[in-house]
Each structure stands twice: as structure tokens, then as C-alpha cells.
Design a protein around this motif. Sequence first.
Motif, PDB file in Angstrom:
ATOM      1  N   ALA A 197       0.836  -1.199   0.000  1.00 59.38           N
ATOM      2  CA  ALA A 197       0.000   0.000   0.000  1.00 59.38           C
ATOM      3  C   ALA A 197       0.875   1.255   0.000  1.00 59.38           C
ATOM      4  CB  ALA A 197      -0.932  -0.002   1.211  1.00 59.38           C
ATOM      5  N   ASP A 198       1.946   1.257   0.796  1.00 55.42           N
ATOM      6  CA  ASP A 198       2.865   2.404   0.824  1.00 55.42           C
ATOM      7  C   ASP A 198       3.532   2.617  -0.529  1.00 55.42           C
ATOM      8  OD1 ASP A 198       2.285   2.945   3.464  1.00 55.42           O
ATOM      9  OD2 ASP A 198       4.062   1.928   4.271  1.00 55.42           O
ATOM     10  N   GLN A 199       3.962   1.528  -1.155  1.00 61.38           N
ATOM     11  CA  GLN A 199       4.595   1.634  -2.476  1.00 61.38           C
ATOM     12  C   GLN A 199       3.617   2.167  -3.514  1.00 61.38           C
ATOM     13  OE1 GLN A 199       5.970  -2.334  -3.217  1.00 61.38           O
ATOM     14  NE2 GLN A 199       7.805  -2.119  -1.946  1.00 61.38           N
TER      15      GLN A 199
ATOM     16  N   VAL B 128       1.595   9.389  -5.782  1.00 60.71           N
ATOM     17  CA  VAL B 128       2.069  10.739  -5.466  1.00 60.71           C
ATOM     18  C   VAL B 128       3.070  11.213  -6.508  1.00 60.71           C
ATOM     19  CG1 VAL B 128       3.423  12.097  -3.808  1.00 60.71           C
ATOM     20  CG2 VAL B 128       1.578  10.626  -3.002  1.00 60.71           C
ATOM     21  N   ARG B 129       3.994  10.339  -6.910  1.00 60.43           N
ATOM     22  CA  ARG B 129       4.966  10.709  -7.952  1.00 60.43           C
ATOM     23  C   ARG B 129       4.257  11.054  -9.252  1.00 60.43           C
ATOM     24  NH1 ARG B 129       7.812   6.449  -5.736  1.00 60.43           N
ATOM     25  NH2 ARG B 129       7.161   5.048  -7.402  1.00 60.43           N
ATOM     26  N   ALA B 130       3.275  10.242  -9.621  1.00 56.18           N
ATOM     27  CA  ALA B 130       2.530  10.498 -10.863  1.00 56.18           C
ATOM     28  C   ALA B 130       1.759  11.801 -10.780  1.00 56.18           C
ATOM     29  CB  ALA B 130       1.582   9.343 -11.149  1.00 56.18           C
ATOM     30  N   LEU B 131       1.126  12.056  -9.644  1.00 55.81           N
ATOM     31  CA  LEU B 131       0.372  13.301  -9.484  1.00 55.81           C
ATOM     32  C   LEU B 131       1.288  14.517  -9.514  1.00 55.81           C
ATOM     33  CD1 LEU B 131      -2.237  12.281  -6.764  1.00 55.81           C
ATOM     34  CD2 LEU B 131      -2.630  12.651  -9.209  1.00 55.81           C
ATOM     35  N   ASN B 132       2.454  14.410  -8.886  1.00 51.80           N
ATOM     36  CA  ASN B 132       3.402  15.528  -8.901  1.00 51.80           C
ATOM     37  C   ASN B 132       3.906  15.802 -10.310  1.00 51.80           C
ATOM     38  OD1 ASN B 132       3.238  16.160  -6.206  1.00 51.80           O
ATOM     39  ND2 ASN B 132       4.888  14.775  -5.625  1.00 51.80           N
TER      40      ASN B 132
END
Length: 125
Positions: free
Chosen positions: A46-48, A54-58
Motif C-alpha cells: 500500500a505504501d509503495q 504521489v509521484r505520478a500526481l506531482n
Amino acid sequence: MAMVSATTNGFLEVGELMERFMESLGIIIDETAYHTTFTPFDEAMADQTAAAIVRALNTLRDGVVPETSERQELAFQSYKRDYARRDGSDAESRYWRERGMFDCATFHEYVETRRKLPESVHAER
């Protein structure tokens, strides 16, 4: 993005409840990801997954055009009327005034205004 992970068939109800809760907080929901599994919940996985999202959204943040819901727009108008009537000594009306929310006709306009601010301004607010 709402993420729902479940080992039962209740994930649809949980997802819908989660979306309504997030929407009531003013969070703009782009899409909901559902994951079902027959194995116990794996926190590391879940953390991964969350980190990848988050990386994709950023990466996409500057190109995303947020869509606000009718419920959010109605809530924005209701809060705006209520907070505008106050004398400004409470935290809510000060928050709205400091962030220029009273200057926006709609919640969508406010979100667009915030999206266009430089990163340094976001850090201050």
C-alpha cells in the motif's frame, strides 16, 4: 485519487462513502482505484502504491484541470455567505479573507486561482 483495498465485496460501498467524505472536505476526486485481494492487507505494498501515485500526481500537477462537484460548489456558496456575515474575528472568516476566497465567485474559480500560484505562495499558506 481515492484508493480502496478490501478482502470482501464491501469495497464499492466503502469507496462511495470515502468519495462522499473526501468531497465534503473540498477534495477534488479525479478517480478511485479499487483493489481486491484474497490475501491479508500488505502495508508495504500500500505504501509503495501510494508513493507511485504521489509521484505520478506531482509529475502531472501542472497539466491537471481540476473538476469541482455541484456539492462542493453549493457548500462553497453556503460557507461564503456565512463567513462574510461574521465580523472577521474568527478563524474561518480570517482564513477565507487571507486566501482570497471571498474574491472568487465559485469554488472552481478558487481552485483555479490556487493552482496558478507559484510554489512559494503555497508554502506560505
